[in-house]
Design an enzyme around this catalytic site. Sequence first.
Site, PDB file in Angstrom:
ATOM      1  N   ASN A  10      40.197  37.706  54.025  1.00  0.00           N
ATOM      2  CA  ASN A  10      38.915  38.190  53.520  1.00  0.00           C
ATOM      3  C   ASN A  10      38.404  37.162  52.519  1.00  0.00           C
ATOM      4  OD1 ASN A  10      36.723  39.560  52.483  1.00  0.00           O
ATOM      5  ND2 ASN A  10      37.923  41.062  51.366  1.00  0.00           N
ATOM      6  N   TRP A  11      37.400  36.394  52.917  1.00  0.00           N
ATOM      7  CA  TRP A  11      36.897  35.320  52.062  1.00  0.00           C
ATOM      8  C   TRP A  11      35.980  35.831  50.945  1.00  0.00           C
ATOM      9  CZ3 TRP A  11      35.609  29.954  54.603  1.00  0.00           C
ATOM     10  CH2 TRP A  11      36.785  29.410  55.118  1.00  0.00           C
ATOM     11  N   LYS A  12      35.601  37.103  51.005  1.00  0.00           N
ATOM     12  CA  LYS A  12      34.722  37.682  49.975  1.00  0.00           C
ATOM     13  C   LYS A  12      33.478  36.798  49.807  1.00  0.00           C
ATOM     14  CE  LYS A  12      38.702  39.941  47.936  1.00  0.00           C
ATOM     15  NZ  LYS A  12      39.362  40.449  46.713  1.00  0.00           N
ATOM     16  N   HIS A  93      36.114  48.465  51.367  1.00  0.00           N
ATOM     17  CA  HIS A  93      36.872  47.647  50.416  1.00  0.00           C
ATOM     18  C   HIS A  93      36.626  48.155  49.005  1.00  0.00           C
ATOM     19  CE1 HIS A  93      38.297  44.190  48.112  1.00  0.00           C
ATOM     20  NE2 HIS A  93      38.969  43.838  49.185  1.00  0.00           N
ATOM     21  N   GLU A  95      36.118  46.774  46.286  1.00  0.00           N
ATOM     22  CA  GLU A  95      35.035  46.130  45.545  1.00  0.00           C
ATOM     23  C   GLU A  95      33.679  46.703  45.921  1.00  0.00           C
ATOM     24  OE1 GLU A  95      37.769  42.146  45.151  1.00  0.00           O
ATOM     25  OE2 GLU A  95      36.066  42.126  46.538  1.00  0.00           O
ATOM     26  N   GLU A 163      45.225  48.802  49.701  1.00  0.00           N
ATOM     27  CA  GLU A 163      45.039  47.795  48.661  1.00  0.00           C
ATOM     28  C   GLU A 163      45.102  48.449  47.282  1.00  0.00           C
ATOM     29  OE1 GLU A 163      41.147  46.062  49.180  1.00  0.00           O
ATOM     30  OE2 GLU A 163      40.191  48.005  48.953  1.00  0.00           O
ATOM     31  N   GLY A 169      43.913  40.168  43.452  1.00  0.00           N
ATOM     32  CA  GLY A 169      43.556  38.967  42.724  1.00  0.00           C
ATOM     33  C   GLY A 169      44.278  38.771  41.408  1.00  0.00           C
ATOM     34  N   SER A 208      47.112  40.713  46.578  1.00  0.00           N
ATOM     35  CA  SER A 208      47.849  39.533  46.104  1.00  0.00           C
ATOM     36  C   SER A 208      49.001  39.154  47.020  1.00  0.00           C
ATOM     37  CB  SER A 208      48.341  39.739  44.668  1.00  0.00           C
ATOM     38  OG  SER A 208      47.251  39.820  43.774  1.00  0.00           O
TER      39      SER A 208
END
Length: 253
Positions: A10-12, A93, A95, A163, A169, A208
């Site tokens: 997932n490159w976000k 997700h 976020e 997650e 992160g 992570s």
Amino acid sequence: MDRRKLVVGNWKMNGLMAQLGEVAAIGALAADHGDVEVGLCLPATLIAAADGQKGGAFIGAQDCHMQGNGAHTGCLSAAMLAEAGASWTIVGHSERRQDQGESDADVAAKAMAARAAGLNVILCVGESLDVRDAGDAEAVVSAQLLASLPDGASADWLAVAYEPIWAIGTGRIPTMEAVATMHAALRAALASRIGGEAGAMRILYGGSMNGENAAELLGIADVDGGLVGGASLTAAKFAPIVAAADGNLAVAA
């Protein structure tokens, strides 16, 4: 049925055309590890260009709208993403749940819209540190999963990603025992809703995962792959994760 390992980057909000070389390198890596299903969920601006560089990997999106079209400025429908070259999308997700205020019902609607457009789905769930510290993680995340699960959920097109929000992160991860307990709880929650189909559904770990811890995480019985953030931005960092998945191949459902 076997649960083939699934490793997705997932490159976000990272990646410009200059990074397409990394996409090609990861596509070549995926081709070298054909027993593992490998993909990249990229910014929408890169999907069409990356489709021609994907090699043995698939290209996915990071979100989609629950409506097929309409007055939704700045949003992208699942059909638009599929037309651009995506074959998967992430929904729910943490976020997006936090930053955009998405509810469980929104996530379920997005998953259904994605399926209607022919996309496969990675549905994310997870807990905050407060929930973890209160000892409620399994109950809270299982309830979140059931509330976010779309009608007709099937292992043919949907995977779940656990997650722990506090681990994303940060370099921190739950203990291996905690990961195993959560994944087992999520499979039991799935079984309560979809019965025997739950044994075939892949449950990924996201939080992570990197080249140093991937082998141990992927060796846990109910961990069927990974949703990988920063370590997926380059082929060099992603390679040991894919190799670890290749060393912990399909689990009989």
